[in-house]
Write a protein that holds these residues in place. Structure first.
Motif, mmCIF file in Angstrom:
data_model
loop_
_atom_site.group_PDB
_atom_site.id
_atom_site.type_symbol
_atom_site.label_atom_id
_atom_site.label_comp_id
_atom_site.label_asym_id
_atom_site.label_seq_id
_atom_site.Cartn_x
_atom_site.Cartn_y
_atom_site.Cartn_z
ATOM 1 N N ASN A 1 0.959 -1.258 -0.085
ATOM 2 C CA ASN A 1 -0.060 0.039 -0.011
ATOM 3 C C ASN A 1 0.689 1.218 -0.061
ATOM 4 O O ASN A 1 0.372 2.376 -0.135
ATOM 5 N N ALA A 2 2.121 1.085 0.162
ATOM 6 C CA ALA A 2 3.111 2.215 -0.097
ATOM 7 C C ALA A 2 3.485 2.678 -1.205
ATOM 8 O O ALA A 2 3.225 2.151 -2.185
ATOM 9 N N SER A 3 3.671 4.097 -1.339
ATOM 10 C CA SER A 3 3.994 4.555 -2.692
ATOM 11 C C SER A 3 5.526 4.167 -3.032
ATOM 12 O O SER A 3 6.170 3.293 -2.125
ATOM 13 N N TYR A 4 5.844 4.270 -4.284
ATOM 14 C CA TYR A 4 7.139 3.879 -4.793
ATOM 15 C C TYR A 4 8.247 4.604 -3.962
ATOM 16 O O TYR A 4 9.188 3.529 -3.489
ATOM 17 N N GLU A 5 8.241 5.651 -3.667
ATOM 18 C CA GLU A 5 9.235 6.161 -2.799
ATOM 19 C C GLU A 5 9.099 5.651 -1.369
ATOM 20 O O GLU A 5 10.229 5.368 -0.594
ATOM 21 N N ASP A 6 7.836 5.576 -0.749
ATOM 22 C CA ASP A 6 7.891 4.968 0.530
ATOM 23 C C ASP A 6 8.443 3.484 0.471
ATOM 24 O O ASP A 6 9.048 2.977 1.490
ATOM 25 N N ARG A 7 8.410 2.609 -0.500
ATOM 26 C CA ARG A 7 8.732 1.207 -0.534
ATOM 27 C C ARG A 7 10.131 1.309 -0.402
ATOM 28 O O ARG A 7 10.677 0.375 0.207
ATOM 29 N N ASN A 8 10.809 2.307 -1.099
ATOM 30 C CA ASN A 8 12.225 2.162 -1.183
ATOM 31 C C ASN A 8 12.803 2.788 0.331
ATOM 32 O O ASN A 8 13.784 2.137 0.633
ATOM 33 N N LYS A 9 12.144 3.599 0.893
ATOM 34 C CA LYS A 9 12.443 4.034 2.040
ATOM 35 C C LYS A 9 11.997 2.825 3.183
ATOM 36 O O LYS A 9 13.039 2.585 4.041
ATOM 37 N N LEU A 10 10.981 1.980 3.167
ATOM 38 C CA LEU A 10 10.966 0.819 3.934
ATOM 39 C C LEU A 10 12.045 -0.085 3.788
ATOM 40 O O LEU A 10 12.649 -0.959 4.470
#
Length: 155
Positions: A125-134
């Motif tokens: 459910n995360a954005s592409y940017e948030d996935r990379n941060k995760l």
């Protein structure tokens, strides 16, 4: 009421209670956990030459891997497929693949080694940017020192 009736009533009550317990456990929304481990390999032959098998220039070495504790996946196969989709690698320089998987997370996984805890739903459910941060901020618990493990095990 005879003895036979009493035994039958006890059996029925026991069956009903067991069925209700099983139904409650099934319906209970517990967090399902699965453990998926990957193996990482590096091709030292690709550092100074082409690193290809056909040229005889390959030199693969095992370099460790990662243990993932996956939540939010209903089945073990879904957890394995999820980790395979976000963590596996396959090129001339390195390979990372799923090497072990199991339902749940053993105490020794939780207590004795670094692992990545990741929730499928949160990640998806995360954005592409948030996935990379995760992925950059995976949770790695501190390693226990050898002395701590020896103390806890009584050695």
């Amino acid at each position: 009421m005879g003895l036979k009736d009493t035994v039958e009533q006890i059996k029925r009550k026991s069956y009903d209670a067991g069925f209700e317990t099983a139904k409650n456990l099934y319906n209970k929304k517990e967090e399902k956990m699965h453990t998926v481990t990957t193996q990482y390999m590096e091709n030292y032959g690709a550092h100074d030459s082409r690193g290809k098998f056909k040229d005889g220039k390959n030199f693969w070495k095992f370099k460790g891997g990662t243990t993932y504790v996956v939540t939010g996946a209903e089945t073990l196969s879904n957890a394995v497929a999820f980790i395979a989709s976000i963590a596996t690698e396959n090129n001339i320089f390195c390979k990372e693949y799923v090497s072990h998987y199991e339902v749940g997370a053993r105490d020794e996984v939780i207590d004795d080694c670094a692992y990545v805890k990741i929730d499928v739903n949160e990640y998806m459910n995360a954005s592409y940017e948030d996935r990379n941060k995760l992925r950059k901020n995976f949770f790695y618990p501190k390693y226990w020192s050898v002395e701590d493990r020896a103390t806890l095990s009584g050695n």
